[in-house]
Design a protein around this motif. Structure first.
Motif, PDB file in Angstrom:
ATOM      1  N   ARG A  36       0.092   7.185  -9.099  1.00  0.00           N
ATOM      2  CA  ARG A  36      -0.469   6.196  -8.229  1.00  0.00           C
ATOM      3  C   ARG A  36       0.189   4.620  -8.809  1.00  0.00           C
ATOM      4  N   ASN A  37       0.001   3.711  -8.020  1.00  0.00           N
ATOM      5  CA  ASN A  37       0.615   2.520  -8.433  1.00  0.00           C
ATOM      6  C   ASN A  37      -0.254   1.811  -9.175  1.00  0.00           C
ATOM      7  N   HIS A  38      -1.671   2.366  -9.317  1.00  0.00           N
ATOM      8  CA  HIS A  38      -2.524   1.349  -9.862  1.00  0.00           C
ATOM      9  C   HIS A  38      -3.395   2.203 -11.168  1.00  0.00           C
ATOM     10  N   LEU A  76       6.619   5.137 -10.078  1.00  0.00           N
ATOM     11  CA  LEU A  76       5.616   5.362  -9.355  1.00  0.00           C
ATOM     12  C   LEU A  76       6.235   6.942  -8.948  1.00  0.00           C
ATOM     13  N   LEU A 128      -9.484   6.000  -5.850  1.00  0.00           N
ATOM     14  CA  LEU A 128      -9.924   4.921  -4.755  1.00  0.00           C
ATOM     15  C   LEU A 128     -10.046   5.670  -3.434  1.00  0.00           C
ATOM     16  N   GLU A 129      -9.436   6.668  -2.920  1.00  0.00           N
ATOM     17  CA  GLU A 129      -9.582   7.270  -1.802  1.00  0.00           C
ATOM     18  C   GLU A 129     -10.872   8.064  -1.777  1.00  0.00           C
ATOM     19  N   THR A 413     -13.552   2.506   6.943  1.00  0.00           N
ATOM     20  CA  THR A 413     -12.134   2.394   7.359  1.00  0.00           C
ATOM     21  C   THR A 413     -11.740   3.942   7.268  1.00  0.00           C
ATOM     22  N   GLN A 414     -10.351   3.898   7.455  1.00  0.00           N
ATOM     23  CA  GLN A 414      -9.564   5.061   7.576  1.00  0.00           C
ATOM     24  C   GLN A 414      -9.742   5.749   8.912  1.00  0.00           C
ATOM     25  N   ARG A 415      -8.659   6.477   9.462  1.00  0.00           N
ATOM     26  CA  ARG A 415      -8.874   7.000  10.995  1.00  0.00           C
ATOM     27  C   ARG A 415     -10.163   8.193  10.867  1.00  0.00           C
TER      28      ARG A 415
ATOM     29  N   GLU B 129      -7.104  -0.628   9.094  1.00  0.00           N
ATOM     30  CA  GLU B 129      -6.204   0.408   8.675  1.00  0.00           C
ATOM     31  C   GLU B 129      -4.876   0.044   9.236  1.00  0.00           C
ATOM     32  N   ASP B 130      -4.299  -0.666   9.989  1.00  0.00           N
ATOM     33  CA  ASP B 130      -2.920  -1.158  10.141  1.00  0.00           C
ATOM     34  C   ASP B 130      -2.636  -2.051   8.946  1.00  0.00           C
ATOM     35  N   THR B 133      -1.792   0.222   6.069  1.00  0.00           N
ATOM     36  CA  THR B 133      -0.703   0.801   6.165  1.00  0.00           C
ATOM     37  C   THR B 133       0.617  -0.025   5.925  1.00  0.00           C
ATOM     38  N   LEU B 140       5.476   0.521  -1.306  1.00  0.00           N
ATOM     39  CA  LEU B 140       6.397   1.729  -1.337  1.00  0.00           C
ATOM     40  C   LEU B 140       7.721   1.528  -1.289  1.00  0.00           C
ATOM     41  N   LEU B 411      -2.595  -2.794  -3.874  1.00  0.00           N
ATOM     42  CA  LEU B 411      -2.893  -1.226  -3.999  1.00  0.00           C
ATOM     43  C   LEU B 411      -2.369  -0.510  -3.042  1.00  0.00           C
ATOM     44  N   ILE B 412      -1.539   0.610  -3.549  1.00  0.00           N
ATOM     45  CA  ILE B 412      -1.377   1.663  -2.606  1.00  0.00           C
ATOM     46  C   ILE B 412      -2.358   2.630  -2.412  1.00  0.00           C
ATOM     47  N   THR B 413      -2.962   2.641  -1.324  1.00  0.00           N
ATOM     48  CA  THR B 413      -4.059   3.857  -1.175  1.00  0.00           C
ATOM     49  C   THR B 413      -3.749   4.505   0.048  1.00  0.00           C
ATOM     50  N   GLN B 414      -4.880   5.573   0.389  1.00  0.00           N
ATOM     51  CA  GLN B 414      -4.561   6.629   1.659  1.00  0.00           C
ATOM     52  C   GLN B 414      -3.811   7.691   0.964  1.00  0.00           C
ATOM     53  N   ARG B 415      -3.814   8.805   1.454  1.00  0.00           N
ATOM     54  CA  ARG B 415      -3.118   9.957   0.984  1.00  0.00           C
ATOM     55  C   ARG B 415      -1.928  10.282   1.431  1.00  0.00           C
ATOM     56  N   ILE B 418       4.426   8.989  -2.267  1.00  0.00           N
ATOM     57  CA  ILE B 418       5.868   8.481  -2.290  1.00  0.00           C
ATOM     58  C   ILE B 418       6.553   9.535  -1.597  1.00  0.00           C
TER      59      ILE B 418
END
Lengths: 427, 427
Positions: A36-38, A76, A128-129, A413-415, B129-130, B133, B140, B411-415, B418
């Motif tokens: 993770r970056n955090h 990372l 976080l997710e 949020t999230q799709r 979400e955009d 992303t 990243l 923060l880099i989130t969502q699944r 890298i």
């Protein structure tokens, strides 16, 4: 720089960061690897899941924390193995990193006691997710109940079941109850959110088992006052999209949260050393991996039995103490001084909150409960946050909620739209 | 309550909310339907994409805004059609909602001019979400460049291309350049983030075409001073995972952002009425859908040509003015008073920021640029945010960045890890 002793630390949790922090000024190159970056302030993650705090208030980019430490390189990437003979760490991206000393602080995740099929319907709370997933499910349950014209369906949507009554489970149950009782009622037109049921299930005989019985009882009464139904001494035997089976009783529910078991990261497997039932690597009294030179394991992924036979608990203060201890040990080795004695855990105390106005605190013989304990809990947590900005932001969020009663981070949020979830999980 | 005239408003953007706000106290039942649970302050969304603000600082749960208006019911659902004969709206969840008066304020999304295959590699910026992303991709790219040992790959990773130089494109380019030049340099060990290239591409002859030429020139010079490469008068002819073709020139880049075209929601199709090239429903001078009783269309999904032949622009102030106008018209109809004359758009002025210290402002003949304009821009935007809490939170975030130079929401989130991104999009 390249000739310096190279310490590789895997994992930027409480243990890993404390180690790197405590090694400031030591004659070392340090590489800190995390997937993770955090860094995540886990003790407040439940507040993200329950719309109190925003994600950026409980997490910090790791490389930002070490921007002024030129000897620290942050990567990372995901570690997938260790070669103790070649003294390298294998990265998921395909590369390897050579080490002189290696510290694995890779933490733990939820365990479903052999029922991994429960995870999609009863998510745990580690990232976080996870927190935004749980937040989305809680908010969508109310939204779908508002749209539903079927009474049984509405009742299942308004039933929230938390499995496991450690601090996280208790804190989640308390805040969800408050959300339903106090924050949401005036916003809905077709449902009365105060009809929502919040059920906290614990297989053990009482909630918050780490606390003494009187405080545990107080916490239970406080939860019940908030409207939480507490069921102890009965295990969950099934979780499905339709609900949960508690002992022999099926409870229809569309929102389950798992706060029960813990499974260590595969650090022990990477090293090929023995582990305990939860997968924690069994390490020596100096936190070293037995039989493997220059490798140490700390935090939730290590099993440490102290000289008095007591195990070190898997909590943040223990991981931090291990980080501090290991920094001393590494400094001693680098300078040829004798290593410190065995690691000893010092229990600083336990804190837990119940909803928005009560908390319990236990420091040895010193016990505290109620509103004053809640303020102490809040101040302690703000103190432990990283950086002025976060302290202000969290203090402001809490003060706002305290004064207005309104949670702000209530975004879905999230799709995953309301329909997608229905079609995936059945009506 | 059931006997009251029932107004259904679809879309909780600037137009829809302004309409509902302006109808306070009118003898109506109102149902507000949105497929999101939040109103989004679009003008600041680019700051979420560029790590300045957190998602909860630019979005508010819609039902919370109307908690004290008992006559307003909020539904989280997607509208999929309208039956103007039966006077009902069809919901994606399967239900229908009957209306006496219907207002469609369903907004617009990005358009790729017949190249929808560009969307996965060049995402636009319309939703939360955009924004996360794009934020994830930007962060990243730096992370992957830090890990890469291939010089060409590193260069492609450190090349950021923004397509379209309206306010959003200009603001994105400015902040990404600042991120690379000022915020990130000391955090990386293997790359120099100041080597990053930010390219802003515009098919038209100049950037920020809504502004007068001197201000547009000033904005260009300010961007170039920040290190942004501005290319005007040349269209993008291809977008792939490898990079972008600008005119005939291929530029290797791993991070493209689309800020160019706009496509209206399918409101015109639902109603079966004519639309313009961007899909906007062509409405009458009173914003009514021609030939369909009691249906109106406002905001970005409506095409309104005023009496002087000038089109109403697709911006937030225009949508809000339409909401206010329509509220007056509906009140007049309800009370049997004569309807107001044709809708007239009043241009209040244009604002845009370039990075962290400059902005341009144009109110008719009044023109302003530079640092003072930047402060005015900031104050105006804080004023337009909803609620005390958000105003404080955003003001604090901006002040912090202004004083410390450090962005917090990184923060880099969502699944999407890298590695996943690498395997999906090619190396």
């Amino acid at each position: 720089m390249q000739d310096l002793h190279h310490l590789v630390v895997v994992g930027g949790g409480f243990g890993g960061l404390q180690l790197v922090n405590s090694l400031k000024g030591a004659p070392l190159r340090i590489t800190l690897i995390d997937r993770r970056n955090h860094h995540l302030f886990q003790p407040l993650l439940y507040q993200v899941a329950t719309t109190v705090l925003a994600t950026s208030e409980v997490a910090w980019p790791i490389r930002h924390l070490y921007r002024h430490r030129a000897e620290v390189t942050t990567l990372l990437d995901e570690v997938v193995g260790v070669d103790p003979v070649a003294k390298t760490v294998q990265l998921g991206g395909g590369g390897t990193v050579a080490y002189d000393t290696l510290v694995l602080a890779t933490g733990a995740t939820h365990a479903y006691f052999g029922h991994d099929e429960w995870e999609p319907v009863a998510p745990g709370l580690k990232t976080l997710e996870d927190a935004t997933t749980i937040r989305r499910r809680i908010l969508l349950a109310f939204e779908r109940a508002e749209l539903s014209s079927d009474a049984a369906e509405r009742e299942a949507l308004l039933t929230f079941v938390i499995i496991g009554a450690g601090p996280t489970g208790v804190e989640l149950a308390g805040i969800i109850a408050e959300l339903a009782q106090r924050t949401l009622p005036e916003e809905f037109r077709h449902i009365d959110t105060r009809q929502a049921k919040v059920i906290l299930v614990e297989a053990g005989p009482r909630i918050l088992a780490a606390f003494s019985e009187p405080l545990s009882d107080y916490a239970r009464r406080s939860l019940e006052k908030l409207g939480v139904e507490v069921r102890t001494g009965v295990p969950v035997t099934a979780c499905t999209a339709e609900g949960v089976t508690i002992g022999d009783t099926f409870v229809p529910s569309r929102t389950l949260v798992w706060a029960a078991g813990v499974q260590a990261s595969p650090a022990a497997r990477w090293l090929g050393i023995p582990c305990d039932r939860a997968g924690r690597a069994i390490v020596g009294p100096d936190l070293s991996a037995p039989g493997i030179a220059d490798v140490f394991v700390i935090g939730d992924t290590a099993s440490v039995i102290q000289e008095d036979g007591k195990p070190v608990p898997g909590i943040a203060p223990a991981a931090k103490q291990q980080g501090t201890y290991l920094a001393r040990l590494i400094r001693a080795r680098l300078s040829g001084r004798p290593a410190p004695g065995a690691f000893r855990y010092w229990h600083q105390g336990s804190l837990a909150t119940i909803g928005r106005r009560a908390a319990i605190i236990e420091f040895g013989k010193f016990k505290l409960k109620g509103a004053f304990a809640w303020w102490l809990w809040g101040i302690a947590h703000i103190y432990f946050l990283i950086g002025t900005r976060s302290r202000f932001a969290v203090a402001w969020s809490w003060l706002w909620i305290f004064l207005s009663g309104q949670h702000s981070a209530r975004l879905i949020t999230q799709r995953e739209t309301i329909q997608q979830r229905e079609s995936r999980e059945g009506p």
